[in-house]
Design a protein around this motif. Structure first.
Motif, short mmCIF file in Angstrom:
data_model
loop_
_atom_site.label_atom_id
_atom_site.label_comp_id
_atom_site.label_asym_id
_atom_site.label_seq_id
_atom_site.Cartn_x
_atom_site.Cartn_y
_atom_site.Cartn_z
N ARG A 1 8.74 1.85 3.75
CA ARG A 1 9.65 2.95 3.43
C ARG A 1 8.92 4.29 3.60
NH1 ARG A 1 11.74 2.61 -2.35
NH2 ARG A 1 9.61 1.90 -2.77
N VAL A 2 9.69 5.36 3.63
CA VAL A 2 9.13 6.70 3.82
C VAL A 2 9.62 7.62 2.72
CG1 VAL A 2 8.92 8.65 5.41
CG2 VAL A 2 9.06 6.32 6.32
N GLY A 3 8.73 8.50 2.25
CA GLY A 3 9.11 9.47 1.24
C GLY A 3 8.42 10.80 1.47
N LEU A 4 8.58 11.69 0.52
CA LEU A 4 8.03 13.05 0.60
C LEU A 4 7.00 13.26 -0.50
CD1 LEU A 4 11.35 14.99 1.20
CD2 LEU A 4 9.42 14.96 2.79
N SER A 5 5.93 13.99 -0.17
CA SER A 5 4.91 14.29 -1.17
C SER A 5 4.54 15.77 -1.16
CB SER A 5 3.64 13.46 -0.91
OG SER A 5 2.65 13.77 -1.87
N VAL B 1 1.75 -5.12 6.47
CA VAL B 1 1.78 -5.01 5.01
C VAL B 1 3.11 -4.40 4.56
CG1 VAL B 1 -0.71 -4.78 4.72
CG2 VAL B 1 0.69 -2.74 4.98
N ARG B 2 3.39 -4.59 3.30
CA ARG B 2 4.50 -3.87 2.70
C ARG B 2 3.97 -2.49 2.32
NH1 ARG B 2 8.77 -6.51 1.25
NH2 ARG B 2 7.61 -8.46 1.07
N GLY B 3 4.76 -1.45 2.52
CA GLY B 3 4.19 -0.14 2.26
C GLY B 3 5.21 0.94 1.99
N LEU B 4 4.69 2.02 1.48
CA LEU B 4 5.46 3.23 1.25
C LEU B 4 4.59 4.39 1.72
CD1 LEU B 4 7.77 4.88 0.11
CD2 LEU B 4 6.89 4.47 -2.19
N PHE B 5 5.07 5.09 2.73
CA PHE B 5 4.31 6.22 3.26
C PHE B 5 4.95 7.53 2.81
CE2 PHE B 5 3.78 9.55 6.48
CZ PHE B 5 2.39 9.69 6.41
N PHE B 6 4.13 8.38 2.21
CA PHE B 6 4.58 9.69 1.77
C PHE B 6 4.05 10.77 2.70
CE2 PHE B 6 5.04 7.49 -2.36
CZ PHE B 6 6.33 7.89 -2.69
N GLN B 7 4.96 11.48 3.33
CA GLN B 7 4.60 12.61 4.19
C GLN B 7 4.30 13.81 3.31
OE1 GLN B 7 4.34 13.09 7.76
NE2 GLN B 7 3.39 14.91 6.87
N ILE C 1 0.85 -1.19 0.00
CA ILE C 1 0.00 0.00 0.00
C ILE C 1 0.89 1.24 0.00
CG2 ILE C 1 -1.80 1.28 1.22
CD1 ILE C 1 -2.47 -1.39 2.66
N VAL C 2 0.63 2.13 -0.94
CA VAL C 2 1.30 3.43 -0.97
C VAL C 2 0.33 4.45 -0.39
CG1 VAL C 2 2.36 5.21 -2.39
CG2 VAL C 2 2.68 2.80 -2.96
N ASP C 3 0.66 4.97 0.76
CA ASP C 3 -0.24 5.88 1.45
C ASP C 3 0.35 7.28 1.50
OD1 ASP C 3 -2.66 6.35 3.05
OD2 ASP C 3 -1.24 6.83 4.64
#
Length: 457
Positions: free
Chosen positions: A181-185, A142-148, A124-126
């Motif tokens: 993982r974590v990223g920027l949005s 879950v496997r995921g990628l969270f965008f702040q 899930i990409v949230d």
């Protein structure tokens, strides 16, 4: 005393590896977090006679679904912001979101992840303004990628806007579970200044952080970026924010700012012309396609066939259930395919096979995870699901891919595993307290409904 086997053999009437054609009566063997074998039942039983066996019978085994765009923290607001023009819809959503406490947003995010797991989503990409989605991803397994999310429309405040977000992302990276993982949005051109866009992209590239942007979503956005007019321009004017329209498309705007060079995940992309598609393909950026949300909010029909022909990495996202209103990727793919065929008046445009690939290996490729997930192959992580084919709405099944794309629902999923760990066993979620979350969701919704009635909004 017999020791438990290190291998588990999962069988079903159909296996859909994605990397090769479907085949009947077979399965996969899982050891720890990995798939170690894929093949026929006879072959796998002979090769792994000691393996524990789970047979799903009249079902399909396939890779877990990859949702490349969601807003799980908004789950509790499903159905509360309906039938409004986009700019008014955004304003109403923002107002409702402000009524929620931090604890309520966390429970809302948990509810969203529960729905996703039950419908077969293993990645899930949230995107969120708070860390609620991040916490729900980590808790659930879950496997995921969270965008702040990053906001800030005043160019002179770009550094001040970025500084606290950088600290928050650093903290989240330190707390992240192995699969998250974590990223920027930086949200969108109408909520992020050019200066802030540049600084976020520079920071992301310097620190190897993923980037995600809502772009080319609405006509209002295009009018704002290309001509400097419309409702978003009026909002800027009322706030005393100077905006000089660059006079180009939103995609070209990101390219000229150097943002496309960071290879972001571009969400929506409804309003893209040939030049825009070429720029995205050349940059190596990926696209999150959200056809139901695009349609419900009246944005239009995205150029999916052109993206695919250009070789762009495309995955499918549900967007938030506040604009969808279901977190169901089978429904999303079905709607997306049928919408394209209706829009282009072509009964052969796209295919069920292509749409299932976008839900799995395509989504993995959009996230640069295709070496690890997205297909059933030895050596890959054991992210997989079982989908029941015995329902009256599914039978008879000669082509399981056609059945999944044109007939299946998220509620047909009977099993969800991530890295070999069972998250949904066909009855309940194993990592979160469903009953408690559901009860809390009902309480929160009742409170918000009462507040809305009291205020008269």
């Amino acid at each position: 005393m017999t020791m438990p086997s290190a291998h588990t053999l999962y069988l079903a009437d159909w296996v859909i590896p994605i990397a090769r054609p479907p085949f009947r009566r077979g399965g996969i063997v899982v050891e720890g977090e990995r798939i170690v074998a894929v093949g026929s039942e006879a072959q796998l039983r002979a090769q792994f006679p000691e393996a524990a066996v789970r047979d799903f019978g009249e079902a399909a085994l396939l890779p877990g679904l990859v949702n490349v765009h969601a807003h799980v923290e908004l789950t509790v607001l499903r159905g509360m912001v309906e039938d409004l023009p986009f700019v008014k819809w955004l304003a109403a959503l923002t107002r409702l979101r402000e009524w929620l406490s931090a604890e309520e947003v966390r429970e809302s995010a948990r509810a969203g992840v529960l729905e996703a797991i039950r419908s077969g989503q293993t990645t899930i990409v949230d995107v969120g303004a708070t860390a609620a989605g991040f916490e729900a991803l980590c808790e659930s397994g879950v496997r995921g990628l969270f965008f702040q999310e990053v906001f800030g429309v005043r160019p002179e405040e770009a550094e001040d806007n970025l500084r606290p977000v950088v600290e928050r992302v650093r903290e989240l990276c330190a707390r992240a579970s192995p699969g998250v993982r974590v990223g920027l949005s930086p949200h969108a051109p109408y909520t992020v200044s050019a200066s802030l866009f540049r600084r976020v992209a520079e920071h992301a590239r310097a620190n190897a952080l993923p980037l995600c942007i809502h772009i080319a979503e609405s006509r209002a956005e295009v009018e704002f970026v290309r001509y400097g007019r419309g409702e978003f321009a009026q909002i800027h004017e009322r706030r005393g924010v100077m905006w000089r329209a660059p006079g180009v498309s939103p995609i070209r705007y990101l390219h000229d700012l150097g943002v496309l060079a960071a290879r972001p995940l571009l969400v929506h992309g409804v309003h893209m012309e040939d030049e825009d598609i070429a720029l995205v393909a050349e940059s190596g950026a990926a696209i999150a396609h959200c056809p139901k949300s695009n349609a419900k909010l009246g944005h239009g029909v995205a150029p999916l066939p052109e993206w695919v022909r250009a070789g762009i990495a495309v995955g499918v996202g549900t967007d938030g259930v506040v604009s969808n209103n279901a977190c169901d990727l089978f429904e999303e793919a079905r709607f997306g395919l049928l919408l394209q065929r209706a829009h282009r008046a072509s009964p052969v445009l796209l295919s069920a096979e292509l749409m299932l690939r976008l839900l799995t290996l395509g989504g993995a490729r959009a996230l640069s995870l295709d070496a690890r997930i997205g297909s059933l192959e030895p050596g890959k992580d054991a992210d997989f699901i079982a989908v029941d084919l015995s329902g009256a709405h599914m039978r008879p099944v000669d082509d399981p891919i056609v059945a999944l794309i044109f007939s299946a629902r998220g509620s047909d999923v009977r099993f969800t595993a991530v890295g070999g760990r069972v998250l949904f066993d066909g009855t309940s979620i194993t990592t979160l307290d469903e009953e408690r979350v559901r009860a809390r969701l009902r309480e929160i919704r009742a409170r918000v409904r009462q507040q809305r009635a009291r205020i008269g909004d």
